[in-house]
Design a protein around this motif. Structure first.
Motif, short mmCIF file in Angstrom:
data_model
loop_
_atom_site.label_atom_id
_atom_site.label_comp_id
_atom_site.label_asym_id
_atom_site.label_seq_id
_atom_site.Cartn_x
_atom_site.Cartn_y
_atom_site.Cartn_z
N ARG A 164 0.76 -1.24 0.12
CA ARG A 164 0.05 0.06 -0.06
C ARG A 164 0.80 1.53 0.09
NH1 ARG A 164 -1.85 0.68 6.25
NH2 ARG A 164 0.12 0.22 7.24
N SER A 166 3.38 1.97 -2.06
CA SER A 166 3.63 2.55 -3.49
C SER A 166 3.19 1.39 -4.58
CB SER A 166 5.23 2.81 -3.45
OG SER A 166 5.36 3.33 -4.82
N GLY A 184 8.83 3.93 0.47
CA GLY A 184 8.20 3.81 -0.76
C GLY A 184 8.90 2.68 -1.55
N GLN A 188 7.14 -0.41 -3.37
CA GLN A 188 6.95 -0.61 -4.69
C GLN A 188 7.58 -2.16 -4.96
OE1 GLN A 188 8.79 1.60 -8.62
NE2 GLN A 188 10.67 1.05 -7.28
N THR A 191 4.68 -4.53 -4.23
CA THR A 191 3.65 -4.40 -5.31
C THR A 191 4.26 -5.38 -6.31
OG1 THR A 191 2.71 -2.29 -4.62
CG2 THR A 191 2.35 -2.90 -6.90
N THR A 296 -1.97 6.39 -1.51
CA THR A 296 -0.87 5.56 -0.92
C THR A 296 -0.91 5.90 0.42
OG1 THR A 296 0.92 7.29 -1.24
CG2 THR A 296 0.75 5.45 -2.79
#
Length: 336
Positions: A164, A166, A184, A188, A191, A296
């Motif tokens: 969540r 990024s 961040g 990333q 994700t 975000t």
């Protein structure tokens, strides 16, 4: 048809342990590889898979350290491999392929989190993205013939609720034009783990290879949180006034045994037969959460403690990441 991103439900819950998941399961004819298998959730995964009869290989950059950490667990096969070194990954995979064995379970549990300073590998790739995502992509690609040979393999990517923080920022993956943000960058990469499972499952299901991603829960003391400030852990309620971990599974704060349960379930459960490409948590398929574009969350924001954000399971983003990752790594198409 894609597997729905919605609970089955499984009958398990946040309190379930990895041993609970494998009670009565016989893995004597299975071979597993568990990255990050000498510490934290990975070590518990190795322990229970071995108890269920599987042969388990633990690739690691530091072989003596891993052997020492696994000394009390009989049967773990520790072999050298560095996720930041493409040649090392290729060598490990080549050794395994030379045995002509099928690979039934690949659990990608290794990872790093919230490096305080921007760190790049020898290729110039941001280290969290390179370790957590790209290293595992290369490992899967190189082991692909063995996965296909199993005629029923699973690839499990340990992601995080931290996705969540990024989405994947395709126009600046490696923080060349934007300020570096430790969480961040971690978000990333997490994700990317989820999108990779979506893309891999789409390409693998016709070969008998299914892919899953998951959030294990928030667990203090696994080593992953070594760069996270104590104040941040206190702010989200993971530590008590004496600095000791709070165990509250319904809030996501788990023991190692509970934290390893979902990845073991993804790797072995017959409840997931014929399914794949989904993100799981609390030993079930997680619910989908739709958020406005650009949303975000900070580490202190506990407004979402369950579910997967829609951008992390978007099939178009997954396909794009697949091609970008292949290009970065110089990989061809998957070949059985």
């Amino acid at each position: 048809m894609r597997t729905p991103q919605a609970p089955i439900p499984s009958g398990f819950d946040a309190f379930t342990t990895a041993a609970d998941v494998l009670r009565g399961v016989d893995l004597r004819d299975k071979t597993a590889i568990v990255t990050g298998g000498y510490s934290g959730l990975g070590r518990e995964t190795v322990r229970v898979l071995l108890l269920a009869g599987a042969r388990v290989i633990v690739p690691t950059r530091d072989v003596p350290r891993a052997k020492a950490a696994l000394a009390h667990i009989d049967g773990a096969d520790v072999q050298p491999m560095d996720l930041l070194d493409p040649a090392s990954i290729d060598a490990f995979a080549a050794r395994f392929l030379a045995t002509e064995q099928p690979l039934h379970l690949l659990v990608n549990s290794a990872g790093i989190m919230a490096l305080p300073e921007l760190t790049r590998d020898a290729r110039g790739f941001e280290a969290q993205f390179a370790t957590n995502h790209l290293g595992h992509v290369q490992l899967v690609a190189k082991l692909w013939p063995a996965l296909c040979r199993a005629q029923g393999a699973r690839v499990v990517s340990v992601s995080s609720l931290g996705h969540r923080f990024s989405p994947v920022v395709f126009d600046d993956l490696h923080y060349q034009r934007r300020p570096y943000d430790p969480f961040g960058a971690y978000g990333q990469s997490k994700t990317a783990n989820i999108l990779f499972a979506v893309a891999l499952d789409e390409r693998g299901k016709d070969h008998g290879v299914r892919a899953f991603s998951l959030h294990p829960g928030s667990i203090v003391g696994t080593g992953l949180d070594r760069h996270v400030p104590i104040a941040a852990l206190e702010a989200v309620g993971m530590l008590d006034a004496d600095g000791k971990p709070i165990i509250a599974p319904t809030k996501g704060f788990k023991t190692v045994e509970q934290g390893a349960a979902t990845q073991v379930w993804c790797a072995t459960s017959p409840q997931l037969a014929g399914k794949g490409g989904v993100y799981c948590e609390n030993v079930d398929i997680a619910p989908l959460r739709v958020v406005p574009p650009g949303t975000t969350f900070a580490i202190r924001d506990a407004s979402i403690i369950t579910g997967v954000l829609d951008y992390a399971v978007d099939p178009e983003a997954a396909a794009h990441l697949w091609e970008v990752s292949r290009a970065l790594l110089g990989l061809g198409d998957l070949e059985a």
